[in-house]
Each structure stands twice: as structure tokens, then as C-alpha cells.
Design a protein around this motif. Structure first.
Motif, PDB file in Angstrom:
ATOM      1  N   ASP A 199     -10.838 -45.645  -2.783  1.00 17.96           N
ATOM      2  CA  ASP A 199     -11.041 -44.617  -1.753  1.00 17.96           C
ATOM      3  C   ASP A 199      -9.972 -44.648  -0.675  1.00 17.96           C
ATOM      4  OD1 ASP A 199     -13.389 -43.668  -2.920  1.00 17.96           O
ATOM      5  OD2 ASP A 199     -14.683 -45.019  -1.775  1.00 17.96           O
ATOM      6  N   TYR A 232     -13.579 -49.660  -2.674  1.00 19.94           N
ATOM      7  CA  TYR A 232     -12.910 -49.417  -1.403  1.00 19.94           C
ATOM      8  C   TYR A 232     -11.445 -49.063  -1.621  1.00 19.94           C
ATOM      9  CZ  TYR A 232     -11.133 -50.273   3.321  1.00 19.94           C
ATOM     10  OH  TYR A 232     -10.528 -50.144   4.545  1.00 19.94           O
ATOM     11  N   TRP A 260     -17.792 -50.658   4.489  1.00 20.83           N
ATOM     12  CA  TRP A 260     -17.464 -49.336   3.956  1.00 20.83           C
ATOM     13  C   TRP A 260     -18.767 -48.724   3.442  1.00 20.83           C
ATOM     14  CZ3 TRP A 260     -14.372 -45.545   4.402  1.00 20.83           C
ATOM     15  CH2 TRP A 260     -14.131 -44.615   3.391  1.00 20.83           C
ATOM     16  N   CYS A 261     -19.163 -47.623   4.052  1.00 22.30           N
ATOM     17  CA  CYS A 261     -20.411 -46.946   3.685  1.00 22.30           C
ATOM     18  C   CYS A 261     -21.615 -47.883   3.826  1.00 22.30           C
ATOM     19  CB  CYS A 261     -20.335 -46.379   2.278  1.00 22.30           C
ATOM     20  SG  CYS A 261     -18.993 -45.207   2.045  1.00 22.30           S
ATOM     21  N   GLN A 316     -17.196 -36.081   0.496  1.00 17.77           N
ATOM     22  CA  GLN A 316     -18.530 -36.283   0.996  1.00 17.77           C
ATOM     23  C   GLN A 316     -18.446 -36.703   2.459  1.00 17.77           C
ATOM     24  OE1 GLN A 316     -20.932 -38.896  -1.435  1.00 17.77           O
ATOM     25  NE2 GLN A 316     -19.835 -38.314  -3.282  1.00 17.77           N
ATOM     26  N   THR A 326     -20.578 -38.607   4.050  1.00 14.84           N
ATOM     27  CA  THR A 326     -21.373 -39.800   4.333  1.00 14.84           C
ATOM     28  C   THR A 326     -20.526 -41.069   4.463  1.00 14.84           C
ATOM     29  OG1 THR A 326     -21.720 -40.065   1.951  1.00 14.84           O
ATOM     30  CG2 THR A 326     -23.414 -38.882   3.174  1.00 14.84           C
ATOM     31  N   HIS A 327     -19.239 -40.989   4.230  1.00 13.10           N
ATOM     32  CA  HIS A 327     -18.398 -42.180   4.290  1.00 13.10           C
ATOM     33  C   HIS A 327     -18.191 -42.633   5.741  1.00 13.10           C
ATOM     34  CE1 HIS A 327     -17.432 -40.700   0.237  1.00 13.10           C
ATOM     35  NE2 HIS A 327     -17.213 -41.957  -0.041  1.00 13.10           N
TER      36      HIS A 327
END
Length: 207
Positions: free
Chosen positions: A80, A77, A67-68, A4, A6-7
Motif C-alpha cells: 500500500d 503495508y 496501519w488500519c 477506500q 478507511t485507511h
């Protein structure tokens, strides 16, 4: 598979003090998906300390990591994020294949199978080799294979070119370019010049 888009990894007013010495303060950055952040500076300037803060290994003395858009939740987190430090993070008493199986068991499957990852880092045929018998460069390649078999959006790499020859350096540059092209992001330190012409690279110089 593309991640994605959007991160976002964000450092907000980060400060770090070690032995009563300010390594850095009021440090801000914003790293979106598809980009890399290169930390530069002399030994002792705080590069590894900043990476440790970004990994959650230590807390910043001031400021926050988001984060995001939110102060990072440890579980999500770390699901990811993948970290490769000065030490390769592989178990010497296990074989190459066993090391990768452990990494896979702790994460979610990535774009590469274990055989594909070993081929990519030019370790095909080393499945049953004990890690303690590998050269320093081969251990570094194995640590890179761990990145390929698990689905981590954020790679945090401390001197990833250590122990690699020119061919190995070109290989990891290719891996980093592919990762960013697929919507991943990278924070790294390096004493080497890096060649990522197709990647937007931010620079932070710590003095």
C-alpha cells in the motif's frame, strides 16, 4: 479510481535515538485517508529517521506504527506504500521505460498507464533515454511517474521538490492534491513552503 476511505496511518508514542541522542520521543499522530502530514525541522532533527521508521527501514526505539488499526503487516503495508527518497530510486543504466516497467512489475497497476504518467510529468518522448543522460530535475520527475503507475494509497516523500523548478514544484503539488482527493494520503518532508489549499495538512515540527 478513489481509494477506500478507511485507511489510517498512526504513530503511537514513537521515540528515536541516534548516537545516544534523542531525536524525538512520545510522538503521536493519526493520519486518515485524504490528508497529508508535513514533517518540519532543521537538518538532523529526525525527519528522515521518522520516514525510515514509517517505511519499515528501521524500528522505532519505542512505540509502534499502526496501519488500519493494527501494527503493520510488512507485506500488506508495503503493498500500500510508495517511497521516494533523496535519491530518486531509479536505475541509471536502464531507460526511462525500463525503469517504469520494473516498478510496475513490482506493484499493482495504478490509475495511469506508462504513457499517461510520462505525459503527466512532462517526460513524453523520453521512453528510450538512458536515465544517466537525464538532468536531476528529469530524474525527479521520473521518480514521480513511478507513483502514478502503481496503486499505492500511502506516499512517503523525502524532500520531493529537490531539483525541481517552479513548474516542477507546481506539478507535484497538483499530483499530491489529486492523490489526496482520490482517498490517498501523504507523509512528506520539505524545506519549501507547500501549496495544497484543497488538502487538510497536519504539521509535526521536530526540534
Amino acid at each position: 479510481m478513489a481509494h477506500q476511505s478507511t485507511h489510517v496511518l498512526e504513530g503511537i508514542n514513537l521515540s528515536c535515538i541516534r548516537d545516544d541522542r534523542i531525536l524525538f520521543e512520545n510522538l503521536n499522530f493519526k493520519l486518515p485517508a485524504g490528508q497529508a502530514l508535513l514533517l518540519e525541522g532543521k537538518n538532523g532533527s529526525g525527519k528522515t529517521s521518522l520516514l525510515r521508521i514509517l517505511c519499515g527501514f528501521r524500528e522505532a526505539d519505542e512505540g509502534q506504527v499502526h496501519w488500519c488499526g493494527v501494527a503493520f503487516d510488512d507485506f500488506q503495508y508495503h503493498a500500500d506504500m510508495a517511497y521516494v527518497g533523496h535519491l530518486d530510486g531509479v536505475k541509471k543504466e536502464l531507460t526511462v521505460l525500463e525503469n517504469l516497467k520494473v516498478s510496475l512489475a513490482l506493484g499493482t497497476p495504478g490509475a495511469y498507464s506508462i504513457p499517461q504518467a510520462l505525459a503527466k510529468v512532462q517526460l513524453s518522448g523520453y521512453d528510450d533515454a538512458l536515465v544517466q543522460t537525464l538532468s536531476a530535475g528529469q530524474k525527479r520527475r521520473l521518480s514521480l511517474a513511478r507513483l502514478l503507475i502503481t496503486n499505492n494509497i500511502l506516499w512517503i516523500l523525502d524532500e520531493p521538490f529537490t531539483s525541481l523548478d517552479k513548474q516542477g514544484i507546481a506539478l507535484i503539488e497538483t499530483l499530491m492534491t489529486e492523490h489526496c482527493a482520490n482517498g490517498g494520503m501523504i507523509v512528506l518532508t520539505s524545506h519549501h513552503d507547500i501549496a495544497l489549499p484543497d488538502v487538510s495538512v497536519q504539521h509535526i515540527h521536530l526540534s
